[in-house]
Design a protein around this motif. Structure first.
Motif, PDB file in Angstrom:
ATOM      1  N   LEU A 138       0.833  -1.189   0.000  1.00  0.00           N
ATOM      2  CA  LEU A 138       0.000   0.000   0.000  1.00  0.00           C
ATOM      3  C   LEU A 138       0.871   1.244   0.000  1.00  0.00           C
ATOM      4  CD1 LEU A 138      -2.597  -1.190   2.639  1.00  0.00           C
ATOM      5  CD2 LEU A 138      -2.870  -1.188   0.156  1.00  0.00           C
ATOM      6  N   GLU A 141       1.756   6.960   1.996  1.00  0.00           N
ATOM      7  CA  GLU A 141       0.963   8.083   2.474  1.00  0.00           C
ATOM      8  C   GLU A 141      -0.350   7.635   3.105  1.00  0.00           C
ATOM      9  OE1 GLU A 141       3.745   9.471  -0.664  1.00  0.00           O
ATOM     10  OE2 GLU A 141       2.408   7.769  -0.382  1.00  0.00           O
ATOM     11  N   THR A 142      -0.855   6.488   2.717  1.00  0.00           N
ATOM     12  CA  THR A 142      -2.116   5.990   3.270  1.00  0.00           C
ATOM     13  C   THR A 142      -1.925   5.223   4.565  1.00  0.00           C
ATOM     14  OG1 THR A 142      -2.023   3.899   2.034  1.00  0.00           O
ATOM     15  CG2 THR A 142      -3.013   5.794   0.922  1.00  0.00           C
ATOM     16  N   GLN A 143      -0.690   4.977   4.965  1.00  0.00           N
ATOM     17  CA  GLN A 143      -0.419   4.141   6.131  1.00  0.00           C
ATOM     18  C   GLN A 143       0.183   4.902   7.303  1.00  0.00           C
ATOM     19  OE1 GLN A 143      -1.398   0.736   6.172  1.00  0.00           O
ATOM     20  NE2 GLN A 143      -2.428   1.676   4.431  1.00  0.00           N
ATOM     21  N   GLU A 188      -8.955  -1.914   2.745  1.00  0.00           N
ATOM     22  CA  GLU A 188      -7.814  -1.534   1.934  1.00  0.00           C
ATOM     23  C   GLU A 188      -7.843  -2.358   0.655  1.00  0.00           C
ATOM     24  OE1 GLU A 188      -4.728  -0.577   5.596  1.00  0.00           O
ATOM     25  OE2 GLU A 188      -4.794  -2.548   4.672  1.00  0.00           O
ATOM     26  N   GLY A 668      -5.058   9.007  -5.586  1.00  0.00           N
ATOM     27  CA  GLY A 668      -5.090   7.864  -4.685  1.00  0.00           C
ATOM     28  C   GLY A 668      -4.257   6.695  -5.133  1.00  0.00           C
TER      29      GLY A 668
END
Length: 896
Positions: A138, A141-143, A188, A668
């Motif tokens: 993933l 930046e999303t984690q 996710e 995204g």
């Protein structure tokens, strides 16, 4: 059109070059060691996006079955598979028709070998076993605040469960029911259904499972230990997981175990919980207290925490009170291991071990990584000293001894702190530190070190032998039966037998392998980016080839196409500032249907003083200038930053500046942005020449953009070639950071920065005055070796340059290659007649590429535009007395 196996290189127009290409993604692969990725330069219509299943059944039968479970979401899963099949067949059928004509290109020589060899790309990688993907790679930046740091498999008899500790809590995967098929995904994308706990205030640092009692223990950064009840998956569960309150996922009880973080934890052969913390703190929580706490009813659970917390045994205090003292008891207890064969417990710091009896809790011995036993007793006193102490009171004697003991412990602790600080800093390289610890089935203990060394010990702490199979640091160890699995910081996994014979190795992740877990017939690997993959316990083995053949035949199940348009532009601004109209003409007017915009600028700001200050700032990790920020702000306004585009990242090195902007509609799918800078000026330390780069992931594919400014002058061809070679070999990417505010108040560093700036200024003045540089050059070389020590690692023959591992590399910039053997008037006549074919034959860059001296194996588009150098400011037409192709744009693509 599908591109060829060799690399691609493209040079474009005056200010920008626009290309549209398709990215082919395989969901079972996420790095350079895996999936097939295909880039095409046609303008075919974009295919509709479909979310691909990340985990698949190795024995999946495409026909429907009456026996399959009627789960919620199964029909949509089969529909998605059907869509992939139709998409795959449509692509295969369309490939038989004549495609659009590709751009004419010129390919350089020397590609496909050595560091210019593209990474292997195929539907299933031929050099590693097939795997299942529990959690994909993933975007970083999303984690933020949710990274996974450890995993453990626990089996309570009803089926194995995979527990993972993160920065915000616990996640659990049901390996019995959800490991195959993936009928329901997590929140996710591409993640197998999981369950997560309520958020906890501190990150999980270690996890220990106890399947017999159906509990899992987690140690946290705030010093707390939490007991979790294992989830009950025996009943059928409908809908998605990811609900922290379902299936009895709850905290049983918790207590404050340490003042500092719980760095390590283990369950001994007798059921006791051992935990380690900073400063050598080791505590034991007896099984009797734990058993009683677990047996309490729900209404009495408030007593459980207090009961366990008061039952602890402090081993450090117990040992030091008995007169023992050594460096181990002032060092952080990073690792713990329960030797169930010998009923012992191993505790380890970075450089030493302590061996304990699991039953009596007695300290057996303390020894360092070389196997040398450390003296744990206080120096014996003389008879006169003993008589003198005996004549005093017992209280005075006890107080004096305690004072002596505390003073000695404080001195040893201070010495150890200095040693650790020196090892972590620039005073030394502590490459022998312990990184992993396991016990094998034959009763042996194996440790992994930061220098890649594997050391074997017997159960009594005697060092037997050592092995070295990889040059990188060991990060994790695991054992199953007669095999040992080793995970390295490079992402490589090795499999050994108990005799230390290497059975196989492959790149498991494009990131350090942090942890292993064994369960459901698989070895699960946790990567630093949070991805989890499962490898068969029989791998490497003969079944791998069978699985690879099956998966290659079902490529359509895990393949999707994404069309992306990239606009890459370069401009040597000559320390000037553009008008808004010129930026709109350059970028804004063509950005309507662009997904990614890359801007490379040269000579944003120059001058000896600025270059000296910039070099000094680079030594402290600082970068940027007011001129560079002005350009970023103006480009942002031109691209309507915020509403239409977002800036992924930027990097400035002296006058070089690169920035990448992404349309919000695909934001995204773009992330993991890293930046790099390589100076090529005087002594390889000044940034008037060099390169800045930005690397990011786009739909799971790694793209690198590099903005270069090479050596000038007609005769400096070899220097330009050397500049490219230096950039290609030594560019190392790291996370972009803005630490200007953090640097405030660093008086000492600022003073050193000013001194270095003055030195650089004097050096530049001497250089410009053409004075001898014999003594100065030696000093400059020494400085570079210290300031850029990280880049020195790249020179190792075992390390491939980071640029060579990317799926696509785009070079833009002022490369400064000129036209040979032609006068200005002749060149101008050919330009006016648009006779570019003859001019191309005089191009230094083309000649060097053809000879394999620069941009090896890369391709450039055939030049169909006039040379862009040299212009008079604010006047149309060429000027000057030399000709060079200016603002070149290169595109490197590898078959993926």
């Amino acid at each position: 059109m599908e591109d060829q196996n060799d690399d691609a290189l493209l040079r474009g127009s005056k200010f920008h070059t626009l290309e549209k290409f398709a990215i082919r993604s395989e969901s079972d692969e996420e790095d350079s060691a895996g999936a097939t990725r295909k880039f095409s330069f046609n303008d075919a219509a974009s295919l509709n996006y479909q979310k691909s299943p990340r985990v698949f059944d190795r024995f999946y039968n495409s026909s429907s079955s009456e026996d399959e479970e009627d789960d919620v979401g199964s029909s949509s899963n089969y529909q998605r598979r059907l869509d992939y099949m139709l998409q795959f067949l449509d692509r295969k059928l369309s490939s038989s028709t004549p495609p659009d004509q590709p751009l004419p290109e010129f390919a350089g020589s020397g590609g496909g070998i050595g560091i210019f060899r593209p990474p292997v790309r195929a539907p299933v990688h031929p050099n590693r076993p097939p795997s299942i993907e529990i959690r994909p790679h993933l975007l970083r930046e999303t984690q933020v605040g949710r990274f996974l740091r450890n995993i453990v498999c626990v089996d309570d008899g009803n089926g194995p469960q995979l527990w993972a500790g993160s920065e915000c809590g616990i996640r659990v995967w049901d390996l019995k029911n959800d490991i195959y098929g993936g009928s329901t995904e997590g929140d996710e994308e591409g993640t197998v259904r999981y369950w997560r706990s309520a958020e906890v205030p501190a990150a999980v640092l270690c996890v220990v499972g106890d399947g017999g009692n159906r509990v899992v223990w987690s140690g946290h950064r705030d010093g707390r230990i939490i007991c979790w009840k294992m989830l009950d998956f025996s009943s059928k569960v409908n809908g998605k997981g990811n609900d922290g309150g379902r299936n009895g996922f709850h905290e049983v009880f918790s207590w404050q175990a340490h003042r500092g973080p719980v760095l390590s934890m283990v369950a001994s052969s007798y059921g006791d919980i051992w935990s380690g913390s900073e400063g050598g703190a080791i505590k034991i929580w007896p099984w009797e207290a734990i058993e009683k706490s677990l047996s309490l009813t729900t209404g009495e659970r408030y007593m459980a925490s207090l009961l366990v917390e008061r039952s602890y045994i402090d081993l450090r205090s117990q040992v030091t009170q008995n007169g023992a003292c050594c460096n181990f008891f002032t060092s952080d207890v990073k690792y713990m291991l329960s030797d169930h064969v010998g009923a012992k417990v191993w505790t380890a710091s970075y450089q030493s071990f302590a061996l304990w009896d699991a039953r009596t809790k007695e300290l057996l011995k303390v020894f360092n990584i070389d196997g040398q036993i450390e003296n744990m007793s206080v120096d014996s006193w003389t008879e006169d000293e003993k008589m003198k102490f005996a004549s005093g009171s017992k209280e005075k004697t006890q107080n004096s001894f305690n004072f002596f003991q505390r003073s000695r412990n404080a001195i040893l602790g201070a010495a150890d702190a200095v040693r650790r600080a020196a090892a972590k800093g620039s005073f030394g390289d502590d490459n022998r530190r312990i990184e992993a610890l396991i016990a094998t089935a034959d009763g042996m203990i194996w440790i992994g070190c930061a220098n890649g060394l594997l050391v074997q010990w017997d159960g009594n702490g005697n060092r037997l032998r050592e092995f070295q199979f990889h040059a990188f640091a060991v990060q994790s160890l695991c054992t199953i039966g007669s095999r040992i699995w080793v995970g390295y910081i490079s992402g490589t996994v090795q499999v050994l037998n108990l005799g230390a014979d290497l059975l196989g190795q492959w790149i498991a992740h494009k990131s350090p392998v942090l942890d292993f877990a064994v369960g459901a017939g698989y070895i699960f690997t946790l990567a630093n980016h949070g991805g989890i993959r499962g490898w068969s316990i029989s791998s490497p083995g003969p079944l791998d080839n069978i699985f690879r053949a099956e998966l290659a035949g079902k490529e359509f199940l895990y393949t999707r196409l994404e069309n992306v348009k990239i606009l890459a532009g370069t401009w040597n601004v000559g320390q000037g500032r553009a008008t808004p109209d010129s930026l709109v003409s350059w970028l804004g007017s063509v950005a309507a249907d662009i997904d990614i915009i890359v801007v490379g600028l040269q000579e944003v700001e120059m001058g000896a003083g600025f270059l000296a200050v910039s070099a000094a700032k680079e030594t402290m990790g600082l970068e940027g200038s007011s001129a560079g920020q002005w350009w970023l702000d103006m480009i942002g306004k031109t691209l309507d930053e915020g509403s239409t585009f977002s800036r992924i990242g930027s990097r400035q090195l002296a006058g070089l500046l690169i920035s990448v902007w992404v349309r919000n509609s695909i934001r995204g799918h773009v992330g993991d942005a890293d930046v790099a800078a390589v100076p090529c000026g005087l002594g390889r330390a000044i940034g008037n020449k060099g390169a800045v780069g930005l690397r990011m992931r786009v739909y799971g594919r790694v793209m690198c953009f590099v903005n270069c400014h090479f050596a000038a002058h007609l005769e400096a061809v070899n220097r330009r070639n050397a500049d490219f070679d230096h950039v290609y070999r030594t560019m190392i990417f790291s996370r972009p950071s803005n630490i200007l505010n953090a640097a405030a108040g660093m008086v000492l560093h600022l003073i050193l920065c000013c001194l270095l700036a003055c030195s650089m200024l004097l050096l530049s003045l001497v250089y410009c005055s053409s004075l001898p540089l014999v003594l100065i050059a030696a000093g400059a070389t020494s400085a570079v070796q210290v300031l850029r020590s990280t880049n020195a690692i790249i020179n190792s023959t075992d390390v491939m340059p980071e640029l060579s591992e990317a799926d696509m590399v785009v070079f833009v910039g002022d490369f400064n290659y000129r036209l040979d053997s032609i006068s200005y008037d002749e060149a101008r006549d050919f330009v006016s007649q648009r006779s570019f074919d003859w001019l191309r034959e005089k191009d230094q860059l083309r000649a060097e590429m053809k000879a394999g001296n620069v941009f090896q194996g890369m391709r450039e588009a055939i030049i169909k535009f006039p040379p862009t150098y040299k212009f008079e400011k604010h006047q149309p037409g060429l000027a000057g007395m030399t000709m060079k192709f200016y603002m070149d744009f290169f595109f490197l693509s590898s078959r993926i």
